[in-house]
Design a protein around this motif. Structure first.
Motif, PDB file in Angstrom:
ATOM      1  N   THR A   1      -0.851  -3.354  11.110  1.00 55.45           N
ATOM      2  CA  THR A   1      -0.203  -1.586  11.027  1.00 55.45           C
ATOM      3  C   THR A   1       1.665  -1.970  10.877  1.00 55.45           C
ATOM      4  O   THR A   1       1.450  -0.648   9.890  1.00 55.45           O
ATOM      5  N   PHE A   2       2.501  -3.168  11.285  1.00 59.12           N
ATOM      6  CA  PHE A   2       3.736  -2.930  10.983  1.00 59.12           C
ATOM      7  C   PHE A   2       3.847  -3.134   9.616  1.00 59.12           C
ATOM      8  O   PHE A   2       4.074  -2.500   8.902  1.00 59.12           O
ATOM      9  N   TYR A   3       2.849  -4.268   9.172  1.00 52.36           N
ATOM     10  CA  TYR A   3       3.021  -4.389   7.341  1.00 52.36           C
ATOM     11  C   TYR A   3       2.612  -2.571   6.926  1.00 52.36           C
ATOM     12  O   TYR A   3       3.561  -2.599   5.743  1.00 52.36           O
ATOM     13  N   GLU A   4       1.667  -2.316   7.421  1.00 47.80           N
ATOM     14  CA  GLU A   4       1.060  -0.976   6.412  1.00 47.80           C
ATOM     15  C   GLU A   4       2.866  -0.247   6.236  1.00 47.80           C
ATOM     16  O   GLU A   4       2.967   0.414   5.445  1.00 47.80           O
ATOM     17  N   SER A   5       3.195  -0.048   7.463  1.00 50.12           N
ATOM     18  CA  SER A   5       4.330   0.786   8.030  1.00 50.12           C
ATOM     19  C   SER A   5       5.509   0.031   6.816  1.00 50.12           C
ATOM     20  O   SER A   5       6.489   0.766   6.117  1.00 50.12           O
ATOM     21  N   VAL A   6       5.903  -1.399   7.019  1.00 52.20           N
ATOM     22  CA  VAL A   6       6.551  -1.408   6.217  1.00 52.20           C
ATOM     23  C   VAL A   6       6.579  -1.716   4.760  1.00 52.20           C
ATOM     24  O   VAL A   6       7.930  -1.552   3.397  1.00 52.20           O
ATOM     25  N   GLY A   7       5.664  -1.949   4.377  1.00 52.14           N
ATOM     26  CA  GLY A   7       5.166  -1.519   2.472  1.00 52.14           C
ATOM     27  C   GLY A   7       4.732  -0.449   2.927  1.00 52.14           C
ATOM     28  O   GLY A   7       5.338  -0.062   0.818  1.00 52.14           O
ATOM     29  N   GLN A   8       5.284   0.975   3.255  1.00 59.26           N
ATOM     30  CA  GLN A   8       5.973   2.007   3.026  1.00 59.26           C
ATOM     31  C   GLN A   8       7.143   2.643   2.541  1.00 59.26           C
ATOM     32  O   GLN A   8       7.600   3.298   1.514  1.00 59.26           O
ATOM     33  N   MET A   9       8.083   1.902   3.106  1.00 59.93           N
ATOM     34  CA  MET A   9       9.053   1.546   3.066  1.00 59.93           C
ATOM     35  C   MET A   9       9.318   0.739   1.611  1.00 59.93           C
ATOM     36  O   MET A   9       9.785   1.286   0.990  1.00 59.93           O
ATOM     37  N   ILE A  10       8.985  -0.293   1.291  1.00 62.15           N
ATOM     38  CA  ILE A  10       8.656  -0.839   0.229  1.00 62.15           C
ATOM     39  C   ILE A  10       9.040   0.019  -1.133  1.00 62.15           C
ATOM     40  O   ILE A  10       8.971  -0.302  -2.282  1.00 62.15           O
ATOM     41  N   GLN A  11       7.120   0.655  -0.836  1.00 59.90           N
ATOM     42  CA  GLN A  11       6.550   1.449  -1.899  1.00 59.90           C
ATOM     43  C   GLN A  11       7.738   2.271  -2.393  1.00 59.90           C
ATOM     44  O   GLN A  11       8.234   3.011  -3.502  1.00 59.90           O
ATOM     45  N   ALA A  12       8.610   2.997  -1.503  1.00 55.59           N
ATOM     46  CA  ALA A  12       9.640   4.348  -1.685  1.00 55.59           C
ATOM     47  C   ALA A  12      11.104   3.718  -2.742  1.00 55.59           C
ATOM     48  O   ALA A  12      11.613   4.372  -2.812  1.00 55.59           O
ATOM     49  N   GLU A  13      11.252   2.044  -2.471  1.00 55.65           N
ATOM     50  CA  GLU A  13      12.194   1.561  -4.214  1.00 55.65           C
ATOM     51  C   GLU A  13      11.907   2.085  -5.045  1.00 55.65           C
ATOM     52  O   GLU A  13      10.963   1.286  -6.079  1.00 55.65           O
ATOM     53  N   SER A  14      12.659   2.157  -5.615  1.00 59.60           N
ATOM     54  CA  SER A  14      12.431   2.354  -7.222  1.00 59.60           C
ATOM     55  C   SER A  14      13.385   1.543  -8.470  1.00 59.60           C
ATOM     56  O   SER A  14      12.975   1.487  -9.045  1.00 59.60           O
ATOM     57  N   ASP A  15      13.682   0.164  -7.721  1.00 65.26           N
ATOM     58  CA  ASP A  15      14.062  -0.869  -8.433  1.00 65.26           C
ATOM     59  C   ASP A  15      13.167  -1.875  -8.639  1.00 65.26           C
ATOM     60  O   ASP A  15      12.479  -2.485  -7.356  1.00 65.26           O
ATOM     61  N   ASN A  16      12.432  -2.603  -9.913  1.00 62.82           N
ATOM     62  CA  ASN A  16      11.738  -3.293  -9.609  1.00 62.82           C
ATOM     63  C   ASN A  16      11.880  -4.257  -8.837  1.00 62.82           C
ATOM     64  O   ASN A  16      10.893  -4.796  -8.240  1.00 62.82           O
TER      65      ASN A  16
END
Length: 957
Positions: free
Chosen positions: A519-534
Motif C-alpha cells: 500500500t505504501f508503494y502504491e501511495s508513493v507511486g501516485q506521487m511520482i506519477q504526478a511529476e511531469s519532468d521525465n
C-alpha cells in the motif's frame, strides 16, 4: 318500560334501551321524547350505570345507544375513575382496546363504524390508557400507531383535527407523569413493561408526526404541543437501545430532509428572482420565503439538539479499522458490520442536511471540553470525530478551514498529552479518519499536510492492532487527493517532499507488514506519477524500487549459480513479495513504470517458466491432491503475480501502446505454451485475463497473434469448463472475457475459422449465456451481440444467419422466459431486436426448402410463423391470438428499442411465468436512471457525496 330499565341489579334490557334512545331521537310526540329523556337522565345519574357499559356496547346495534353508554363512561372517568377497583378499570380499558383493534382491522368495518371508533379513541386517551395499559400482557404491543395510520389513510380534515386534539390532551397527561428530560434514565432503570412503553412512544410519535405535523404547526397552541412532542422524541432518541434509535433515526432523516429541501428550494428561488422586478411574482416569492424561514426558526432549538444527538450517537464509518471489543480492549476490526454501515450512511446524510440548515450551530457543536481532555472517553471522542469527518464538504471553504485548524491541532495535542497505548491508538485512529476526509483543506495548507503525513509515518511504527493498516490506508487516500503537493517544491523546503520521503524510505517502512508495504508503494507511486519532468520521475522511480531491486538481484544472482535456490520456500515468498511490490507501484505509475518492468521482465519470465514446470511435475507425480499443497500453492502465487504485474502495466499503459506490445512476443511460449501444455489443475486463469487485456488495449494490432492464442487456450479451456457449471469458476468468466475481446476487436480472426471451429465458438457462447452465474451470462450475451453486429457489417451475414438465426432466437427466448435469467433482460431484448431488425435484409431464405412448404414469400413471414409456434409451445396457457399479437408487436416495434423492450416486458409480466415473481430486474434500466438522477441530486448538495469519493484530485488551489 321505565321501571324495567331502572332496575340495574341485573343486565339491562338492551333492546328496550335501544327503543328508548330511538324515541328520544325520533319524530314522535313531544311527550314521548320528554319521557325518554327523563329515563335516560335517570340512568345516566345512577351510580351503578357504568357497570352496564360493556354489556350495552356488546349487545346494542344502535350507534346512538353506544354513544349514550360512552357518555356514562366519560362521566365516571371524569369524577370517580381512580377510586374504582383496578380489575374493573383494566377490564373496561381492555375491552375498548379490543373493540378499536377489531373495528380498525379492515377498511370495511372501519368505514362503517368510523364515528364509533373515533369516540372510542377519545375515551382511550381519557382513560390514560397509553400510560397504564402496558403492564397488561395481552396489550403490550398496542399503541396509537395503528390509529394514526388509519387516520392518515381514511380520515378527512375533521378527523385529523380530532386526532390533533387527542394528541394535545395526551401530551398534557404525559408531561405530568413522565417529564421529557427523564426518559433516558427512566428507560435505563425501568422494568420490561416500562421500557416497552418508551419503545411504543417512539412508534407513536414518529407515526403521528409523519401524518399530522402540518396540522400541528397551524396554530400557536398546537405548535407548543408539537414542540413538546419533538422534545420527547429527542429524549427517546438518546435512549441506549439500538432498535429504538433506528426508529427515531429514520424519522429524523425524513424530517430534516423535508426542512432542508424547502430551504434549498427557497435559496434557488431567491437566486432566480435576482434582477426581476415583477411585483406580483416577488410578493408570492416573499410569502413563500417567509413561510420557509418561519418553519426553520420554529425548529431551530430542536435542530440544535438533533445535531448534538447525531454527534453523540454517530455510527462507525467503514474507514475506521480499530474497535473496542467486549472486554474493553482496543483491537483491529475483523468483520464489517453492515447494519452499522447503513446506520452511518443515514446519520451522515442527516447531519449534512443539519449542517446546511445552520453552519454556525454545527461548528459550535465541536465539544471543546472533549478535545481538551476534560470530558475524555473513547466513545465520546470516536463519535465526535466520526461526525466531524462525516460533514466534510458541507461548509464553505473559509469556514471549513477555520474549523479544521482548530480540530486537527486539538487532536494532535490530545495525542501528545494522553498516556496509555490504547488511548493513543484511539486518538490516532480518529486523527487519521478526520484528516482523510478533508483533502481540500490539506491541499490548501501545506504545513498541516506535511505534519499530518509525518504523523502517519509515526503511526506506521505503532504496533497496536489496526493502527498501521489505518495509517497506510489514510496515507494512500491523502496522496490520491494531494499528490501534486508532494512533487512540488514548497515554500521553505529544500527539496520536494517525495525526495525527502525516498531518502528515509527504509526507516519509514521498517516495521510494516508486506501488505502494508505494498500500500505504501502504491501511495508513493501516485506521487511520482504526478511529476511531469521525465528525468526526475525516472530518478524517483529508481530510488523507490532500489530495495526490492536489490533483493531481486541477489536472488537471480544466486539462482545463476544454483537453480535449486529458487525452490526454497523462503526465497519463493521473497520473490512473491517483490512482484507484489512491483504490481503496487505499476498500478499507480502506469506507462511511467516502463523502465522498472523492462529491468526485471526477462528474468521474471525465466522464473515463471521454472516454477510452472515445477508445478506440473509435482502435480503429475502427486496427483490432484498435490495441487492443494502449500508448496504448489506458493509456486502458483508467484506465477499469478507475474501475470498480474504484466496485466497491470499493460492496462495502465494505454497512452503508450508500443511499450506494452513489445512484451507480447517473449510471453508466447513461457505463458501461452505453458498453459496449453499444463494439466488442467495447473493452468492459471490469469493467462486468459492477461491476453483479454492485451487484445482490448492493442485491438486490431493483435490480429496476427489471435490464431496462436486461440490454439493455445480455446479447446483445452472449453474441456475444463463445459463439463458442468461449477468446476474452474475463475476460468469461466475470464475465458468468455477473452473471447469477447477477440470478437470485438479481432473479428476478422473469427471469419477465418473453419465452420467446425465457428460452431464451437457459437456453442460456447450459448453455453455462456445459459449459465446461472450472472457475470458469465452477461459476458456471453454481450459477446453474442458484438458478433451479430460484426457479421451484419461483413459480407458473410447471409451465410451466418442462415446457419445460426433460428438457433439463436430459440436460445434467447429460452433464457428470456426463464425467471433465473431475469438479470439479462436488457441484453436479451437487444439481441432479439437485432434479429428482428436484420431479418428483412437477408437475401437467403432462413427455411429449409427441402422440408418446409414454399408458402413463404419472405424471411419475415417465415420468422413470424416460427416464433408463434415456438412461443405457443412454451406458453400453453396463452391463446394463439395472444401469442400472434405479441409476435406482430415485435415486428412493428423493432425499429424503436424502447417500445420493443416495453412490449416484451409487458408480455412477460402478463404471462403466468412471471406474474408472481419479483420483476425488478425487468426494470433495471429505469432503476439505474433513477439512481443516476439521485446521484446528480446528491452532487448538487455540497458534502452529500464525500470529497474523497469524488475524482482523485481536483485542481490544486
Amino acid at each position: 318500560m321505565a321501571e324495567a330499565l331502572r332496575d340495574l341489579s341485573k343486565p339491562i334490557d338492551v333492546p328496550l334501551l335501544d327503543a328508548t334512545v330511538a324515541a328520544f331521537y325520533g319524530t314522535g310526540s313531544s311527550e314521548e321524547r320528554h319521557a325518554a329523556d327523563q329515563i335516560l337522565r335517570d340512568l345516566q345519574n345512577h351510580p351503578d350505570m357504568w357497570l352496564q357499559v360493556v354489556h350495552i356496547l356488546q349487545n346494542s346495534q344502535n350507534l346512538n345507544t353506544k354513544f349514550f353508554a360512552l357518555q356514562v363512561l366519560e362521566n365516571v372517568i371524569k369524577y370517580k375513575w381512580n377510586v374504582l377497583p383496578v380489575e374493573q378499570r383494566d377490564g373496561i380499558k381492555n375491552y375498548i382496546s379490543e373493540v378499536i383493534v377489531q373495528l380498525s382491522s379492515n377498511e370495511a368495518s372501519f368505514r362503517q363504524e368510523r364515528l364509533y371508533v373515533n369516540k372510542l379513541n377519545i375515551i382511550l386517551v381519557q382513560l390514560d390508557v397509553l400510560l397504564k395499559f402496558f403492564p397488561v400482557a395481552a396489550y403490550r404491543n398496542l399503541t396509537l400507531q395503528c390509529l394514526t395510520e388509519v387516520a392518515a389513510l381514511h380520515f378527512g380534515d375533521f378527523y385529523n383535527m380530532q386526532y390533533v386534539k387527542m394528541y394535545t390532551v395526551f401530551m398534557l397527561q404525559l408531561q405530568a407523569i413522565l417529564p421529557s428530560g427523564t426518559i433516558p434514565d427512566a428507560y435505563a432503570n425501568g422494568s420490561n413493561e416500562e421500557q416497552a412503553f418508551i419503545q411504543n412512544l417512539a412508534l407513536f410519535f414518529t407515526s403521528f408526526f409523519k401524518n399530522h405535523m402540518r396540522t400541528l404547526e397551524a396554530t400557536p397552541e398546537n405548535r407548543a404541543a408539537l414542540l413538546l412532542g419533538i422534545e420527547y422524541l429527542i429524549g427517546i432518541s438518546f435512549v441506549d437501545d439500538t432498535e429504538i434509535f433506528k426508529v427515531c433515526l429514520d424519522y429524523w432523516n425524513l424530517f430534516v430532509l423535508e426542512l432542508f429541501e424547502a430551504y434549498n428550494q427557497m435559496e434557488r428561488t431567491t437566486a432566480k428572482m435576482v434582477g426581476l422586478q415583477a411585483q406580483m411574482v416577488q410578493g408570492t416569492v416573499d410569502g413563500t420565503l417567509t413561510a420557509v424561514q418561519q418553519r426553520r426558526q420554529l425548529y431551530s432549538g430542536p435542530l440544535s439538539k438533533l445535531r448534538t444527538l447525531m454527534i453523540c450517537r454517530m455510527a462507525k464509518p467503514e474507514e475506521v479499522l480499530i474497535v473496542e471489543d467486549e472486554n474493553g480492549n482496543i483491537v483491529r476490526e475483523t468483520m464489517k458490520d453492515n447494519d452499522v454501515l447503513v446506520q452511518y450512511k443515514i446519520m451522515r446524510e442527516t447531519l449534512i442536511y443539519l449542517s446546511h440548515l445552520d453552519h454556525e450551530d454545527t461548528e459550535q457543536q465541536k465539544l471543546s471540553m472533549q478535545l481538551s481532555g476534560e470530558d475524555w472517553s473513547w466513545n465520546n471522542l470516536n463519535t465526535l470525530c466520526w461526525a466531524i469527518g462525516s460533514i466534510s464538504g458541507s461548509m464553505v471553504e473559509e469556514q471549513e478551514n477555520r474549523f479544521l485548524v482548530m480540530v486537527i491541532r486539538d487532536l494532535l495535542n490530545l495525542c501528545e498529552i494522553t498516556k496509555g497505548k490504547d488511548n493513543k491508538a484511539v486518538i490516532a485512529s480518529n486523527i487519521m479518519y478526520v484528516v482523510g476526509q478533508y483533502p481540500r483543506f490539506l491541499r490548501a495548507h501545506w504545513k498541516f499536510l506535511k505534519t499530518v503525513v509525518n504523523k502517519l509515518f509515526e503511526f506506521m511504527h505503532e504496533m497496536h492492532p489496526g493502527v498501521q493498516d489505518m495509517a497506510c490506508d489514510t496515507f494512500l487516500k491523502i496522496v490520491q487527493k494531494c499528490k501534486r503537493k508532494f512533487v512540488t517544491l514548497q515554500v521553505g523546503e529544500n527539496e520536494p517532499f517525495v525526495s525527502e520521503l525516498l531518502s528515509n524510505l527504509p526507516a519509514t517502512i521498517a516495521d510494516l507488514e508486506p501488505h502494508q508495504i505494498h500500500t505504501f508503494y502504491e501511495s508513493v507511486g501516485q506521487m511520482i506519477q504526478a511529476e511531469s519532468d521525465n528525468t526526475k520521475r525516472e530518478d524517483y522511480l529508481k530510488r523507490l524500487m532500489s530495495l526490492p531491486n536489490q533483493k531481486w538481484a541477489e536472488i537471480i544472482g544466486e539462482a545463476s549459480r544454483s537453480i535449486d535456490i529458487l525452490k526454497s520456500q523462503d526465497v519463493i515468498r521473497s520473490v512473491l513479495n517483490i512482484l507484489q511490490t512491483n504490481t503496487s507501484a505499476a498500478s499507480s505509475l502506469g506507462p511511467h513504470f516502463f523502465p522498472q518492468i523492462s529491468q526485471i521482465f526477462l528474468d521474471m519470465l525465466t522464473v515463471y517458466r521454472m516454477y510452472s514446470e515445477l508445478v506440473s511435475s509435482t502435480i503429475s507425480e502427486g496427483g490432484p491432491f498435490a495441487s492443494k499443497t502449500s508448496f504448489v500453492k506458493l509456486l502458483r502465487s508467484v506465477k499469478r503475480e507475474s501475470l498480474k504485474l504484466i496485466e497491470t502495466f499493460v492496462d495502465k499503459a494505454e497512452d503508450l501502446p508500443h511499450l506494452g506490445k513489445q512484451f507480447v512476443p517473449p510471453m508466447m511460449d513461457p505463458v501461452l505454451g505453458d498453459y496449453a501444455r499444463n494439466v488442467p489443475d495447473a493452468r492459471e486463469s490469469e493467462v486468459l485475463s492477461l491476453f483479454a487485456t492485451i487484445i482490448n488495449k492493442y485491438k486490431g494490432e493483435m490480429l496476427e497473434e489471435v490464431p496462436r492464442i486461440f490454439e493455445a487456450v480455446f479447446q483445452c479451456t472449453l474441456e475444463m469448463i463445459t463439463k458442468n457449471f461449477e468446476d474452474y469458476p475463475e476460468h469461466r468468466l475470464k475465458f468468455f472475457s477473452l473471447l469477447r475481446a477477440i470478437g470485438t476487436h479481432c473479428f476478422q480472426a473469427l471469419i477465418q475459422l473453419s465452420s467446425q471451429q465457428l460452431k464451437l465458438v457459437m456453442d460456447s457462447i450459448s453455453w455462456a449465456f445459459r449459465h446461472t452465474e450472472r457475470n458469465i451470462a452477461e459476458t456471453g450475451l454481450s459477446l453474442l451481440l458484438e458478433i451479430l453486429k460484426n457479421f451484419e457489417a461483413s459480407g458473410f451475414h447471409n451465410q451466418f444467419y442462415k446457419t445460426y438465426f433460428l438457433t439463436i432466437e430459440q436460445e434467447i427466448f429460452a433464457v428470456l422466459t426463464d425467471t433465473f435469467h431475469k438479470p439479462g433482460f436488457k441484453l436479451h431484448v437487444a439481441v432479439l431486436q437485432h434479429l428482428f431488425y436484420v431479418v428483412d435484409g437477408l437475401t437467403e431464405p432462413l427455411w429449409d426448402a427441402s422440408t418446409t412448404p414454399s408458402q413463404y414469400t419472405s424471411n419475415a413471414m417465415f420468422v413470424r410463423d416460427y416464433t408463434i409456434k415456438l412461443l405457443s409451445s412454451s406458453f400453453p396457457n396463452m391463446t394463439p391470438v395472444e401469442v400472434a399479437k405479441f409476435v406482430d408487436g415485435l415486428f412493428s416495434s423493432k425499429a424503436d428499442l424502447s417500445n420493443f423492450k416495453n412490449h416484451i416486458r409487458d408480455f412477460l409480466v402478463q404471462s403466468k411465468e412471471f406474474s408472481a415473481q419479483d420483476n425488478k430486474d425487468l426494470y433495471a434500466e429505469e432503476a439505474a436512471a433513477l439512481q443516476e438522477k439521485e446521484h446528480q441530486r446528491m452532487l448538487s448538495i455540497p458534502g452529500l457525496i464525500a470529497p474523497n469519493e469524488l475524482q482523485d484530485e481536483m485542481v490544486d488551489s
